[in-house]
Design an enzyme around this catalytic site. Structure first.
Site, PDB file in Angstrom:
ATOM      1  N   LYS A 233       3.806   5.056  14.928  1.00  0.00           N
ATOM      2  CA  LYS A 233       4.331   6.409  14.713  1.00  0.00           C
ATOM      3  C   LYS A 233       5.751   6.424  15.255  1.00  0.00           C
ATOM      4  O   LYS A 233       6.095   5.630  16.132  1.00  0.00           O
ATOM      5  CB  LYS A 233       3.477   7.431  15.470  1.00  0.00           C
ATOM      6  CG  LYS A 233       3.630   8.855  14.952  1.00  0.00           C
ATOM      7  CD  LYS A 233       2.703   9.142  13.781  1.00  0.00           C
ATOM      8  CE  LYS A 233       2.997  10.479  13.156  1.00  0.00           C
ATOM      9  NZ  LYS A 233       2.022  10.843  12.120  1.00  0.00           N
TER      10      LYS A 233
ATOM     11  N   ASP B 285       6.017  12.964   8.189  1.00  0.00           N
ATOM     12  CA  ASP B 285       5.149  13.773   9.048  1.00  0.00           C
ATOM     13  C   ASP B 285       5.893  15.106   9.192  1.00  0.00           C
ATOM     14  O   ASP B 285       6.733  15.434   8.339  1.00  0.00           O
ATOM     15  CB  ASP B 285       4.928  13.079  10.410  1.00  0.00           C
ATOM     16  CG  ASP B 285       3.834  13.749  11.238  1.00  0.00           C
ATOM     17  OD1 ASP B 285       2.646  13.561  10.945  1.00  0.00           O
ATOM     18  OD2 ASP B 285       4.162  14.486  12.200  1.00  0.00           O
TER      19      ASP B 285
HETATM   20  P1  NDP Z   1       5.384  19.928   7.636  1.00  0.00           P
HETATM   21  O1  NDP Z   1       6.635  19.746   8.394  1.00  0.00           O
HETATM   22  O2  NDP Z   1       5.408  19.837   6.160  1.00  0.00           O
HETATM   23  O3  NDP Z   1       4.695  21.319   8.024  1.00  0.00           O
HETATM   24  C1  NDP Z   1       4.367  21.604   9.340  1.00  0.00           C
HETATM   25  C2  NDP Z   1       3.890  23.041   9.401  1.00  0.00           C
HETATM   26  O4  NDP Z   1       3.379  23.313  10.707  1.00  0.00           O
HETATM   27  C3  NDP Z   1       4.995  24.031   9.164  1.00  0.00           C
HETATM   28  O5  NDP Z   1       4.447  25.183   8.604  1.00  0.00           O
HETATM   29  C4  NDP Z   1       5.489  24.296  10.583  1.00  0.00           C
HETATM   30  O6  NDP Z   1       6.153  25.534  10.753  1.00  0.00           O
HETATM   31  C5  NDP Z   1       4.195  24.296  11.361  1.00  0.00           C
HETATM   32  N1  NDP Z   1       4.444  23.894  12.743  1.00  0.00           N
HETATM   33  C6  NDP Z   1       5.025  22.752  13.166  1.00  0.00           C
HETATM   34  N2  NDP Z   1       5.113  22.719  14.503  1.00  0.00           N
HETATM   35  C7  NDP Z   1       4.598  23.889  14.909  1.00  0.00           C
HETATM   36  C8  NDP Z   1       4.404  24.468  16.187  1.00  0.00           C
HETATM   37  N3  NDP Z   1       4.776  23.818  17.309  1.00  0.00           N
HETATM   38  N4  NDP Z   1       3.808  25.680  16.236  1.00  0.00           N
HETATM   39  C9  NDP Z   1       3.426  26.330  15.101  1.00  0.00           C
HETATM   40  N5  NDP Z   1       3.588  25.826  13.857  1.00  0.00           N
HETATM   41  C10 NDP Z   1       4.154  24.637  13.782  1.00  0.00           C
HETATM   42  O7  NDP Z   1       4.357  18.849   8.248  1.00  0.00           O
HETATM   43  P2  NDP Z   1       3.003  18.301   7.632  1.00  0.00           P
HETATM   44  O8  NDP Z   1       2.342  19.346   6.818  1.00  0.00           O
HETATM   45  O9  NDP Z   1       3.290  16.986   7.038  1.00  0.00           O
HETATM   46  O10 NDP Z   1       2.152  18.024   8.951  1.00  0.00           O
HETATM   47  C11 NDP Z   1       1.267  18.998   9.516  1.00  0.00           C
HETATM   48  C12 NDP Z   1       0.254  18.311  10.407  1.00  0.00           C
HETATM   49  O11 NDP Z   1      -0.494  17.358   9.627  1.00  0.00           O
HETATM   50  C13 NDP Z   1       0.837  17.505  11.579  1.00  0.00           C
HETATM   51  O12 NDP Z   1      -0.069  17.551  12.662  1.00  0.00           O
HETATM   52  C14 NDP Z   1       0.872  16.083  11.032  1.00  0.00           C
HETATM   53  O13 NDP Z   1       0.880  15.112  12.063  1.00  0.00           O
HETATM   54  C15 NDP Z   1      -0.431  16.084  10.252  1.00  0.00           C
HETATM   55  N6  NDP Z   1      -0.550  15.044   9.243  1.00  0.00           N
HETATM   56  C16 NDP Z   1       0.366  14.953   8.224  1.00  0.00           C
HETATM   57  C17 NDP Z   1       0.223  13.988   7.255  1.00  0.00           C
HETATM   58  C18 NDP Z   1       1.112  13.919   6.058  1.00  0.00           C
HETATM   59  O14 NDP Z   1       0.809  13.148   5.141  1.00  0.00           O
HETATM   60  N7  NDP Z   1       2.180  14.690   5.981  1.00  0.00           N
HETATM   61  C19 NDP Z   1      -0.842  12.972   7.336  1.00  0.00           C
HETATM   62  C20 NDP Z   1      -1.800  13.214   8.387  1.00  0.00           C
HETATM   63  C21 NDP Z   1      -1.618  14.194   9.305  1.00  0.00           C
HETATM   64  P3  NDP Z   1       7.768  25.588  10.790  1.00  0.00           P
HETATM   65  O15 NDP Z   1       8.190  25.494   9.360  1.00  0.00           O
HETATM   66  O16 NDP Z   1       8.101  26.888  11.419  1.00  0.00           O
HETATM   67  O17 NDP Z   1       8.210  24.417  11.610  1.00  0.00           O
END
Ligand code: NDP
Length: 449
Positions: A122, A162
């Site tokens: 990561k 991510d």
């Molecule tokens: P994105 O950046 O596309 O979206 C993240 C979302 O979560 C946004 O809506 C963001 O809001 C919100 N968010 C992020 N940090 C916080 C916080 N501290 N408090 C509240 N809301 C928060 O990321 P992903 O959708 O790719 O990832 C989301 C989760 O899924 C993570 O845990 C990631 O590790 C996990 N994941 C992702 C994979 C992938 O293929 N993308 C694979 C496996 C797991 P804002 O826009 O305001 O930042």
């Protein structure tokens, strides 16, 4: 506290997210260690909790006004026993060594569960792409890759996206790698379709998380049809979780971002989801605007000082936390149960804290840990690597069918391992044990390296 947990805590003080992830695995695999004394002799726990390599570097970049900035870049190469390091890059101001080590550690077990040959890694940076222009993001990505390119490669370490790293960032990172190395290879996954990406990769984490939930319900001859679902986040994973839920006849009623959450009693249909995709992926706006557009929705501002997360306060059948780590605490878990939730499938990594997980396990509701439920993303990344190696592109149906089969297989693997080690129905124990066995057996085969 177990000896291994004690030594990890003393050795890496302050890395609380990493300690949390290690503790969960150490507790789950205790019966495996008891049954296999040779693992202790080979110090497998000590080895699996220590990254093979940690790379930290300075990333200088210039904003549009000519002001120089410095961020910190990281890559944790955690374990390569079963394949090249594989795992995403996160760009978010909260990023630090502890968060990336927890994510890399989780990734090792997750990748093992996919049935594909991928080790765990990561990386990322405390750079915040929010509010930056495309040119600023490009310059940052180029600076980041100027250093990272020395350490990665299609047979060594293959990063992906991510939080904060989507198609735009992968494009800039790939372009810089290609220029520096003069090589067009599958060094990153999540690439766009016309230059090496795989169909279904953007959808894979969300779709996979829903396929896993459907598998759990299927054990009780139930389906997602007609179920009311809470989804947190509004990024990649949340959007495609919602998309698949809607397709399967469920009613999605929430989304959130770091500023707050929306609740739409009438349900988020495909048109409303399209609005969210445009809002988040193109305009890069805030989820609050959903409630400005649809008067039936209610927006609630996030309150960091509150003892719980307002998103989990609503009546529903299933919860899909898809935002970030530790977004469900013990109080949230109790609220969820009180509101009728009987299934939690983690799209995000470690979204439930240990106390919340205990609430779910005690009540024996369906609880799918992220390392199993969100493994679809990295699984299709593995399929993207396979297609890149063959210089072929598989059709959408083929990738989606493979994803479904992989999620089905992970589901069965978790249940079988949990039953074999005396924890029937405990997907968390099953995921940890099955992932652990695959990796440590490979480590033992390969000697003390
Ligand atoms: P994105 O950046 O596309 O979206 C993240 C979302 O979560 C946004 O809506 C963001 O809001 C919100 N968010 C992020 N940090 C916080 C916080 N501290 N408090 C509240 N809301 C928060 O990321 P992903 O959708 O790719 O990832 C989301 C989760 O899924 C993570 O845990 C990631 O590790 C996990 N994941 C992702 C994979 C992938 O293929 N993308 C694979 C496996 C797991 P804002 O826009 O305001 O930042």
């Amino acid at each position: 506290m177990s000896d291994i947990l004690k030594s990890v805590t003393v050795r890496d003080p302050g890395e609380k997210e990493f300690h949390q992830a290690v503790k969960e695995v150490v507790e789950s695999v205790q019966p495996v260690l008891d049954r296999n004394p040779e693992y202790r002799q080979a110090a497998v726990m000590e080895r699996i909790t220590e990254p093979e390599r940690v790379i930290m570097f300075r990333v200088p970049w210039m904003d549009d006004q000519g002001q120089a900035h410095v961020n910190r870049g990281f890559r944790i190469e955690m374990n390569s026993a079963i394949g090249p390091y594989k795992g995403g890059l996160r760009f978010h101001p909260s990023v630090n060594l502890s968060i990336l080590k927890f994510l890399a550690f989780e990734q090792v077990f997750k990748n093992a569960l996919t049935t594909l040959s991928m080790g765990g890694g990561k990386g990322g940076s405390d750079f915040d792409p929010k509010g930056k222009s495309d040119n600023e993001v490009m310059r940052f990505c180029q600076g980041f890759m100027a250093e990272l390119s020395r350490h990665i490669g299609p047979d060594t370490d293959v990063p992906a996206g991510d939080i904060g790293v989507g198609a735009r960032e992968i494009g800039y990172l790939f372009g810089m790698y290609k220029k520096l190395r003069n090589e067009f290879t599958g060094v990153l996954t999540g690439k766009s379709l016309n230059w090496g990406g795989s169909l279904i990769r953007p959808e894979a984490t969300g779709y996979g998380c829903v396929y896993f939930a459907a598998e759990m319900l299927n054990t009780k001859n139930d389906t997602l049809q007609g179920k009311t679902c809470l989804v947190s986040g509004s990024g990649n994973v949340a959007q495609f979780t919602a998309e698949k839920l809607i397709e399967l006849g469920a009613k999605v009623v929430t989304f959130s971002d770091s500023s707050g959450c929306i609740y739409d009693d009438k349900g988020i249909d495909s048109d409303k989801l399209e609005f969210v995709k445009r809002l988040k992926n193109i305009r890069r706006g805030r989820i609050r605007e959903y409630a400005d557009k649809y008067s039936e929705a209610v927006y609630t501002e996030a309150d960091g000082s509150a003892d719980h997360n307002f998103l989990w306060d609503h009546k529903a059948d299933c919860a899909f936390p898809c935002a970030t780590q530790n977004e469900i605490n013990e109080k949230d878990a109790a609220n969820l149960l009180g509101n009728g939730i009987s299934l939690v499938s983690e799209g995000a990594n470690m979204p439930c804290n240990p106390e919340a997980i205990n609430v779910f396990l005690d009540k024996k509701i369906f609880y799918a840990p992220g390392k199993a439920a969100n493994a679809g993303g990295v699984a299709v990344s593995g399929l993207e690597m396979a297609q890149n190696s063959m210089r072929l592109n598989w059709p959408r149906e083929e990738v989606d069918n493979r994803l479904k089969l992989i999620m089905k297989s992970i589901h069965k693997t978790c249940l079988d391992a949990a039953a074999e080690y005396g924890e029937p129905g405990n997907y968390m124990a099953g995921a940890n044990i099955a992932g652990f066995l695959k990796v440590v057996n490979a480590m033992l085969d390969q000697g003390l390296v």
